[in-house]
Design a protein around this motif. Structure first.
Motif, PDB file in Angstrom:
ATOM      1  N   MET A   1       0.847  -1.206   0.000  1.00  0.00           N
ATOM      2  CA  MET A   1       0.000   0.000   0.000  1.00  0.00           C
ATOM      3  C   MET A   1       0.875   1.246   0.000  1.00  0.00           C
ATOM      4  O   MET A   1       1.878   1.289   0.705  1.00  0.00           O
ATOM      5  CB  MET A   1      -0.895  -0.029   1.239  1.00  0.00           C
ATOM      6  N   PRO A   2       0.552   2.288  -0.753  1.00  0.00           N
ATOM      7  CA  PRO A   2       1.378   3.496  -0.784  1.00  0.00           C
ATOM      8  C   PRO A   2       1.451   4.150   0.578  1.00  0.00           C
ATOM      9  O   PRO A   2       0.554   4.025   1.404  1.00  0.00           O
ATOM     10  CB  PRO A   2       0.667   4.404  -1.796  1.00  0.00           C
ATOM     11  N   ASP A   3       2.557   4.875   0.806  1.00  0.00           N
ATOM     12  CA  ASP A   3       2.704   5.603   2.062  1.00  0.00           C
ATOM     13  C   ASP A   3       1.602   6.637   2.193  1.00  0.00           C
ATOM     14  O   ASP A   3       1.371   7.426   1.305  1.00  0.00           O
ATOM     15  CB  ASP A   3       4.075   6.299   2.069  1.00  0.00           C
ATOM     16  N   ASN A   4       0.916   6.659   3.343  1.00  0.00           N
ATOM     17  CA  ASN A   4      -0.168   7.626   3.525  1.00  0.00           C
ATOM     18  C   ASN A   4       0.113   8.587   4.662  1.00  0.00           C
ATOM     19  O   ASN A   4      -0.776   9.036   5.346  1.00  0.00           O
ATOM     20  CB  ASN A   4      -1.513   6.904   3.752  1.00  0.00           C
ATOM     21  N   SER A   5       1.400   8.900   4.838  1.00  0.00           N
ATOM     22  CA  SER A   5       1.753   9.833   5.899  1.00  0.00           C
ATOM     23  C   SER A   5       2.042  11.223   5.377  1.00  0.00           C
ATOM     24  O   SER A   5       2.023  12.190   6.121  1.00  0.00           O
ATOM     25  CB  SER A   5       2.996   9.319   6.645  1.00  0.00           C
ATOM     26  N   ALA A   6       2.327  11.354   4.082  1.00  0.00           N
ATOM     27  CA  ALA A   6       2.666  12.660   3.518  1.00  0.00           C
ATOM     28  C   ALA A   6       1.437  13.348   2.990  1.00  0.00           C
ATOM     29  O   ALA A   6       0.510  12.708   2.532  1.00  0.00           O
ATOM     30  CB  ALA A   6       3.688  12.479   2.394  1.00  0.00           C
ATOM     31  N   PRO A   7       1.418  14.704   3.054  1.00  0.00           N
ATOM     32  CA  PRO A   7       0.241  15.417   2.543  1.00  0.00           C
ATOM     33  C   PRO A   7       0.142  15.318   1.035  1.00  0.00           C
ATOM     34  O   PRO A   7       1.145  15.290   0.335  1.00  0.00           O
ATOM     35  CB  PRO A   7       0.498  16.872   2.981  1.00  0.00           C
ATOM     36  N   ILE A   8      -1.052  15.250   0.546  1.00  0.00           N
ATOM     37  CA  ILE A   8      -1.309  15.221  -0.899  1.00  0.00           C
ATOM     38  C   ILE A   8      -1.421  16.652  -1.407  1.00  0.00           C
ATOM     39  O   ILE A   8      -2.006  17.511  -0.760  1.00  0.00           O
ATOM     40  CB  ILE A   8      -2.609  14.440  -1.180  1.00  0.00           C
ATOM     41  N   GLN A   9      -0.860  16.902  -2.557  1.00  0.00           N
ATOM     42  CA  GLN A   9      -0.945  18.230  -3.159  1.00  0.00           C
ATOM     43  C   GLN A   9      -2.028  18.307  -4.216  1.00  0.00           C
ATOM     44  O   GLN A   9      -2.124  19.257  -4.947  1.00  0.00           O
ATOM     45  CB  GLN A   9       0.406  18.600  -3.781  1.00  0.00           C
ATOM     46  N   GLY A  10      -2.839  17.290  -4.327  1.00  0.00           N
ATOM     47  CA  GLY A  10      -3.927  17.303  -5.307  1.00  0.00           C
ATOM     48  C   GLY A  10      -3.389  17.386  -6.715  1.00  0.00           C
ATOM     49  O   GLY A  10      -2.368  16.806  -7.048  1.00  0.00           O
ATOM     50  N   ALA A  27      -6.975  10.821  13.576  1.00  0.00           N
ATOM     51  CA  ALA A  27      -7.425   9.540  14.127  1.00  0.00           C
ATOM     52  C   ALA A  27      -8.904   9.576  14.463  1.00  0.00           C
ATOM     53  O   ALA A  27      -9.618   8.580  14.321  1.00  0.00           O
ATOM     54  CB  ALA A  27      -6.607   9.195  15.366  1.00  0.00           C
ATOM     55  N   ALA A  28      -9.398  10.735  14.880  1.00  0.00           N
ATOM     56  CA  ALA A  28     -10.799  10.840  15.299  1.00  0.00           C
ATOM     57  C   ALA A  28     -11.753  10.663  14.130  1.00  0.00           C
ATOM     58  O   ALA A  28     -12.913  10.307  14.311  1.00  0.00           O
ATOM     59  CB  ALA A  28     -11.042  12.187  15.982  1.00  0.00           C
ATOM     60  N   SER A  29     -11.262  10.921  12.904  1.00  0.00           N
ATOM     61  CA  SER A  29     -12.163  10.891  11.755  1.00  0.00           C
ATOM     62  C   SER A  29     -12.193   9.533  11.075  1.00  0.00           C
ATOM     63  O   SER A  29     -12.946   9.304  10.153  1.00  0.00           O
ATOM     64  CB  SER A  29     -11.746  11.956  10.734  1.00  0.00           C
ATOM     65  N   ILE A  30     -11.330   8.618  11.525  1.00  0.00           N
ATOM     66  CA  ILE A  30     -11.168   7.353  10.825  1.00  0.00           C
ATOM     67  C   ILE A  30     -12.170   6.318  11.336  1.00  0.00           C
ATOM     68  O   ILE A  30     -12.246   6.035  12.526  1.00  0.00           O
ATOM     69  CB  ILE A  30      -9.731   6.819  10.991  1.00  0.00           C
ATOM     70  N   LEU A  31     -12.930   5.754  10.402  1.00  0.00           N
ATOM     71  CA  LEU A  31     -13.780   4.613  10.711  1.00  0.00           C
ATOM     72  C   LEU A  31     -12.919   3.349  10.699  1.00  0.00           C
ATOM     73  O   LEU A  31     -11.804   3.349  10.188  1.00  0.00           O
ATOM     74  CB  LEU A  31     -14.895   4.496   9.661  1.00  0.00           C
ATOM     75  N   ALA A  32     -13.442   2.300  11.266  1.00  0.00           N
ATOM     76  CA  ALA A  32     -12.683   1.043  11.329  1.00  0.00           C
ATOM     77  C   ALA A  32     -12.702   0.373   9.961  1.00  0.00           C
ATOM     78  O   ALA A  32     -13.391  -0.627   9.745  1.00  0.00           O
ATOM     79  CB  ALA A  32     -13.271   0.132  12.401  1.00  0.00           C
ATOM     80  N   ASP A  33     -11.941   0.931   9.024  1.00  0.00           N
ATOM     81  CA  ASP A  33     -11.927   0.386   7.676  1.00  0.00           C
ATOM     82  C   ASP A  33     -10.703  -0.514   7.483  1.00  0.00           C
ATOM     83  O   ASP A  33     -10.048  -0.910   8.460  1.00  0.00           O
ATOM     84  CB  ASP A  33     -11.998   1.503   6.641  1.00  0.00           C
ATOM     85  N   ASP A  34     -10.400  -0.812   6.237  1.00  0.00           N
ATOM     86  CA  ASP A  34      -9.361  -1.806   5.942  1.00  0.00           C
ATOM     87  C   ASP A  34      -8.064  -1.197   5.440  1.00  0.00           C
ATOM     88  O   ASP A  34      -7.231  -1.903   4.857  1.00  0.00           O
ATOM     89  CB  ASP A  34      -9.888  -2.797   4.886  1.00  0.00           C
ATOM     90  N   GLU A  36      -5.290  -0.257   6.831  1.00  0.00           N
ATOM     91  CA  GLU A  36      -4.041  -0.796   7.349  1.00  0.00           C
ATOM     92  C   GLU A  36      -3.787  -2.214   6.868  1.00  0.00           C
ATOM     93  O   GLU A  36      -2.655  -2.692   6.899  1.00  0.00           O
ATOM     94  CB  GLU A  36      -4.066  -0.767   8.883  1.00  0.00           C
ATOM     95  N   LYS A  37      -4.837  -2.904   6.415  1.00  0.00           N
ATOM     96  CA  LYS A  37      -4.689  -4.295   5.960  1.00  0.00           C
ATOM     97  C   LYS A  37      -4.646  -4.399   4.433  1.00  0.00           C
ATOM     98  O   LYS A  37      -4.540  -5.500   3.896  1.00  0.00           O
ATOM     99  CB  LYS A  37      -5.868  -5.135   6.479  1.00  0.00           C
ATOM    100  N   LEU A  38      -4.741  -3.283   3.769  1.00  0.00           N
ATOM    101  CA  LEU A  38      -4.829  -3.303   2.314  1.00  0.00           C
ATOM    102  C   LEU A  38      -3.534  -3.820   1.697  1.00  0.00           C
ATOM    103  O   LEU A  38      -2.455  -3.311   1.975  1.00  0.00           O
ATOM    104  CB  LEU A  38      -5.136  -1.893   1.801  1.00  0.00           C
ATOM    105  N   GLN A  39      -3.656  -4.843   0.848  1.00  0.00           N
ATOM    106  CA  GLN A  39      -2.499  -5.440   0.205  1.00  0.00           C
ATOM    107  C   GLN A  39      -2.336  -4.895  -1.223  1.00  0.00           C
ATOM    108  O   GLN A  39      -3.302  -4.475  -1.845  1.00  0.00           O
ATOM    109  CB  GLN A  39      -2.665  -6.959   0.142  1.00  0.00           C
ATOM    110  N   GLN A  40      -1.119  -4.932  -1.707  1.00  0.00           N
ATOM    111  CA  GLN A  40      -0.852  -4.486  -3.072  1.00  0.00           C
ATOM    112  C   GLN A  40      -1.681  -5.300  -4.054  1.00  0.00           C
ATOM    113  O   GLN A  40      -1.676  -6.531  -4.023  1.00  0.00           O
ATOM    114  CB  GLN A  40       0.642  -4.652  -3.385  1.00  0.00           C
ATOM    115  N   ALA A  68     -11.957  -4.709  -0.317  1.00  0.00           N
ATOM    116  CA  ALA A  68     -11.563  -4.030   0.911  1.00  0.00           C
ATOM    117  C   ALA A  68     -12.337  -2.723   1.002  1.00  0.00           C
ATOM    118  O   ALA A  68     -12.612  -2.079  -0.014  1.00  0.00           O
ATOM    119  CB  ALA A  68     -10.065  -3.752   0.914  1.00  0.00           C
ATOM    120  N   ALA A  69     -12.694  -2.344   2.227  1.00  0.00           N
ATOM    121  CA  ALA A  69     -13.499  -1.133   2.428  1.00  0.00           C
ATOM    122  C   ALA A  69     -12.630  -0.017   2.993  1.00  0.00           C
ATOM    123  O   ALA A  69     -11.961  -0.190   4.015  1.00  0.00           O
ATOM    124  CB  ALA A  69     -14.656  -1.429   3.380  1.00  0.00           C
TER     125      ALA A  69
END
Length: 390
Positions: A1-10, A27-34, A36-40, A68-69
């Motif tokens: 899965m791509p790194d999701n820590s850097a800001p996107i510039q659109g 963290a407060a906005s995140i639903l219990a989705d998938d 972190e488990k998303l595979q390439q 995956a959701a």
């Protein structure tokens, strides 16, 4: 899965006009989705929905169908996840906090990384035509029943399972149709060409197409007759129609086309870049699947500042400081600037430059103010911008 820590510039990442940076979801906005488990290579669907209970129901339905959701409760988080996770499809609400669904859709389609992703609207609003004209694959209004949700997912699965998109070109000039095929062909596009309205009707009755490029001036019938035929077909067989014409449409022709906009998506494409942009949008083509020259053309069309190059603007203002400042800005965009210090001078400049594309008009001016000048322009059929000019 791509790194999701850097800001996107659109879209700015592709050299387009920069948009406001979008930070990683809190963290407060995140639903219990998938996420972190998303595979390439794993198939996923992104839900952008601020009703958390409804979002959880949709997530379970997504998982039941083998995807995956991914979930976001606002537009910014949705744009972030779309760019960093590149889901196979997106289900989008309109009534979202911060950036609404229309803004999310616009930014998705301006970003070359995400513009190919099929988007299905699921919202309480009644504006299907707007959604479809922006490139959506479907539109369902809340509240929804199980059958509607099943159809929604069937639409999504059909959109992402097709490896080849089908395009119909309706053009009676063989040389022109040959040029259009060369422009629009690709390894994931099957093109059919109809040289007449009757031939187009026969093809439409036998096959389902994803998009149609239509010349209004056909030999056996007008393009309007063909649109009339399509309008009376089964709603599920209606398709995006891109009007391709070498001339500007008259006021009467534009009024005629509006008659069909409730059932048929009408787009006007006058340049190869614009036509390529519209077709790839409705066929949901991945930019990287195009050859380098077509990628360049697509990015030129998406770059809004490129659209200003070579355009002629009449700048009307009695304050020379404003004229100087605005001329400097417009010149940076490679626009051609014609100046006028009052309304009467503006009318004379329009006579001298009938190819003016835009007028920037001050209102408070001596001799003839902006309101009177605009009224005069609208009433004179010889001037660009008049009510009767093309």
């Amino acid at each position: 899965m791509p790194d999701n820590s850097a800001p996107i510039q659109g879209a700015s990442a592709a050299g387009l006009a920069p948009v406001r940076p979008i930070q990683a979801p809190s963290a407060a906005s995140i639903l219990a989705d998938d996420r972190e488990k998303l595979q390439q290579g794993q198939r996923s669907i992104l839900l952008i929905e601020d009703d958390l209970n409804f979002a959880r129901i949709l997530m379970e339905m997504v998982r039941e169908r083998g995807f995956a959701a991914l979930a976001a409760a606002n537009g910014e988080d949705g744009l972030y996840l779309a760019d960093h996770c590149l889901p196979d499809a997106i289900i989008l609400d309109v009534m979202l906090p911060h950036v609404d669904g229309w803004g999310v859709m616009r930014l998705l389609k301006e970003n070359p990384r995400t513009r190919h992703i099929p988007v299905h609207f699921l919202t309480c609003l009644e504006d299907r035509q707007k959604a479809m004209s922006m490139g959506a694959i479907g539109f369902v209004t809340k509240p929804v029943d199980p059958d509607q949700l099943a159809e929604l997912f069937a639409t999504i699965e059909n959109a992402i399972s097709r490896s080849v998109r089908k395009l119909l070109i309706v053009e009676d000039d063989p040389a022109e149709s040959k040029g259009l095929v060369a422009l629009l062909e690709g390894r994931d596009v099957a093109i059919s060409v109809a040289g007449s309205g009757k031939e187009a009707m026969d093809l439409l009755s036998r096959e389902a197409f994803d998009c149609m490029v239509l010349d209004l001036g056909l030999s056996d019938m007008s393009g309007f007759d063909l649109l009339e035929h399509i309008e009376h077909e089964d709603e599920k067989r209606r398709l995006p129609v891109i009007i391709h014409s070498g001339r500007s449409l008259s006021h009467e022709e534009e009024l005629k086309l509006r008659h069909y906009t409730e059932s048929i998506i009408i787009k006007g494409a006058k340049s190869p870049e614009r036509l390529l942009n519209e077709v790839t949008l409705f066929l949901h083509q991945v930019e990287s699947s195009l050859n380098p020259e077509k990628q360049r053309m697509l990015r030129a069309s998406l770059d809004k500042e490129t659209m200003l190059e070579g355009k002629k603007v009449l700048l009307v203002d009695d304050d020379m400081r404003n004229i100087f400042s605005l001329t400097s800005i417009l010149a940076e965009k490679h626009m051609i600037v014609v100046e006028a210090e009052n309304g009467r001078e503006a009318l004379a400049r329009l006579q001298e430059h009938p190819d003016v594309d835009l007028v920037l008009m001050d209102i408070m001016m001596p001799e003839m103010d902006g309101y009177e000048t605009i009224r005069t322009i609208r009433m004179d059929p010889a001037l660009p911008g008049s009510a009767s000019s093309p």
